[in-house]
Motif scaffolding. Sequence first.
Motif, PDB file in Angstrom:
ATOM      1  N   TRP A 111      12.504  25.717   7.675  1.00  0.00           N
ATOM      2  CA  TRP A 111      11.347  25.461   6.810  1.00  0.00           C
ATOM      3  C   TRP A 111      11.110  23.977   6.551  1.00  0.00           C
ATOM      4  CZ3 TRP A 111      13.427  29.292   2.566  1.00  0.00           C
ATOM      5  CH2 TRP A 111      13.490  30.587   3.116  1.00  0.00           C
ATOM      6  N   ARG A 118       6.759  27.556   3.593  1.00  0.00           N
ATOM      7  CA  ARG A 118       8.041  28.173   3.263  1.00  0.00           C
ATOM      8  C   ARG A 118       9.016  27.161   2.650  1.00  0.00           C
ATOM      9  NH1 ARG A 118       9.370  30.687   9.053  1.00  0.00           N
ATOM     10  NH2 ARG A 118       8.973  28.475   9.495  1.00  0.00           N
ATOM     11  N   ILE A 121      10.022  27.566  -1.038  1.00  0.00           N
ATOM     12  CA  ILE A 121      10.818  28.705  -1.516  1.00  0.00           C
ATOM     13  C   ILE A 121      12.122  28.198  -2.114  1.00  0.00           C
ATOM     14  CG2 ILE A 121      12.022  30.818  -0.843  1.00  0.00           C
ATOM     15  CD1 ILE A 121      10.013  31.055   1.482  1.00  0.00           C
ATOM     16  N   SER A 131      10.522  35.742  -2.438  1.00  0.00           N
ATOM     17  CA  SER A 131      10.265  34.593  -1.566  1.00  0.00           C
ATOM     18  C   SER A 131       8.869  34.609  -0.976  1.00  0.00           C
ATOM     19  CB  SER A 131      11.277  34.555  -0.425  1.00  0.00           C
ATOM     20  OG  SER A 131      11.076  35.659   0.456  1.00  0.00           O
ATOM     21  N   LEU A 133       8.357  36.031   1.912  1.00  0.00           N
ATOM     22  CA  LEU A 133       8.540  36.184   3.349  1.00  0.00           C
ATOM     23  C   LEU A 133       8.260  37.618   3.793  1.00  0.00           C
ATOM     24  CD1 LEU A 133      11.903  34.244   3.810  1.00  0.00           C
ATOM     25  CD2 LEU A 133       9.659  33.499   4.626  1.00  0.00           C
ATOM     26  N   LEU A 168       5.340  33.629   6.116  1.00  0.00           N
ATOM     27  CA  LEU A 168       5.102  33.812   4.691  1.00  0.00           C
ATOM     28  C   LEU A 168       3.851  34.670   4.519  1.00  0.00           C
ATOM     29  CD1 LEU A 168       6.486  32.644   2.092  1.00  0.00           C
ATOM     30  CD2 LEU A 168       4.619  30.987   2.016  1.00  0.00           C
ATOM     31  N   PRO A 172       5.252  31.899  -2.639  1.00  0.00           N
ATOM     32  CA  PRO A 172       6.570  32.133  -3.238  1.00  0.00           C
ATOM     33  C   PRO A 172       6.479  32.378  -4.744  1.00  0.00           C
ATOM     34  CG  PRO A 172       6.665  30.285  -1.717  1.00  0.00           C
ATOM     35  CD  PRO A 172       5.223  30.653  -1.838  1.00  0.00           C
ATOM     36  N   THR A 182      16.501  38.132   3.019  1.00  0.00           N
ATOM     37  CA  THR A 182      16.638  36.988   2.121  1.00  0.00           C
ATOM     38  C   THR A 182      18.090  36.794   1.697  1.00  0.00           C
ATOM     39  OG1 THR A 182      16.060  38.339   0.192  1.00  0.00           O
ATOM     40  CG2 THR A 182      14.275  37.171   1.269  1.00  0.00           C
TER      41      THR A 182
END
Length: 344
Positions: A111, A118, A121, A131, A133, A168, A172, A182
């Motif tokens: 990231w 991202r 996050i 997150s 994601l 993503l 976030p 995660t």
Amino acid sequence: MTSAILPPLPVQPPGVDWPTLSWSRGPLPPSVDAERLARLIDHGFTDFEETHAVVVVQGGRLVLDRYGPAHGPEATCLSWSMAKSITHALVGIAVGDGLLDIMAPAPVPEWRSPGDPRGAITTDQLLRMSSGLRFSEVYEPDKTSDTIEMMWGSGKADVAHYAASQPLDHPPGTFFSYSSGTTNIICRILADVTGLRGEAFAAFMRERLFEPLGMRTPVPKFDPAGTFIGSSFCFASGQDFARFGLLYLRDGVWNGRRLLPEGWVDYARTQTFQQAGVTDDPYGAHWWLGLGGEGSFSANGHEGQFTLLAPDLDLIIVRHGRTGAALKDALKVWMGEMAAAFRT
């Protein structure tokens, strides 16, 4: 990391030994209907396919344990996602060592490109499953499943890289979505900040967490990259999971020694935002909330693994087994009834 609305955590009662070597045993409290509890235990062992272990601790004493065929007090049981709560403890140790700021952007190599959204996050958002994601947490092999692909498919050589490479889908912190991916990102962060992988990280787990508690049976699993697969694989006995639960019920303190930072357990049991329409139970930070009544929190795993903590009762209930999805909700009701049997 604290909240004034959380029920207080109980202290170890005077005269009760810490179970570092062995559990002190005690009778059921007089307020418990022993016949009702016996019926619940029989139900738990006969109606949920396979039950391997039920361990109940109250007031720091082992008051009930029962085991299924080919299992016993030292038998290693599946953890599945109960390992996520062990991961939470390991993050706490890293935070206490000054190695990690969970409110800062998570140190994830995938990231770091300029402009990558991202990169915002935080580790806190990873711990809270917020997150943003993309990740499909599905366990049926005939459905699209990032969980299966990560651990047994194209991602198995480096589970954290697989998860961190996902795009993503939401900003976030705005969208709750339970994700084993995660957790494995977090585990690689732990490997990076400690400089430990594979057996070296396992030794760290033993030295800083398992051995101080007297946990002798844990078996953590690692991917070929040396990352602890903390989403799913830290097997241990029912009594050792009860020891882990007691650490959290005692606010991260064991026999006078603080193992987890002050406030870390309260952080685990502080509720995470969940958007409207979420069907999951309330969630904290790598711990579920409310399974055993108001104020309770639990480590939950696939196929019916539970370590349930009820602070108002100073109660721990551990259940291991193999129970299919069709009985998942009924098993959760049973766990709640087990806690309620001590509340009357």
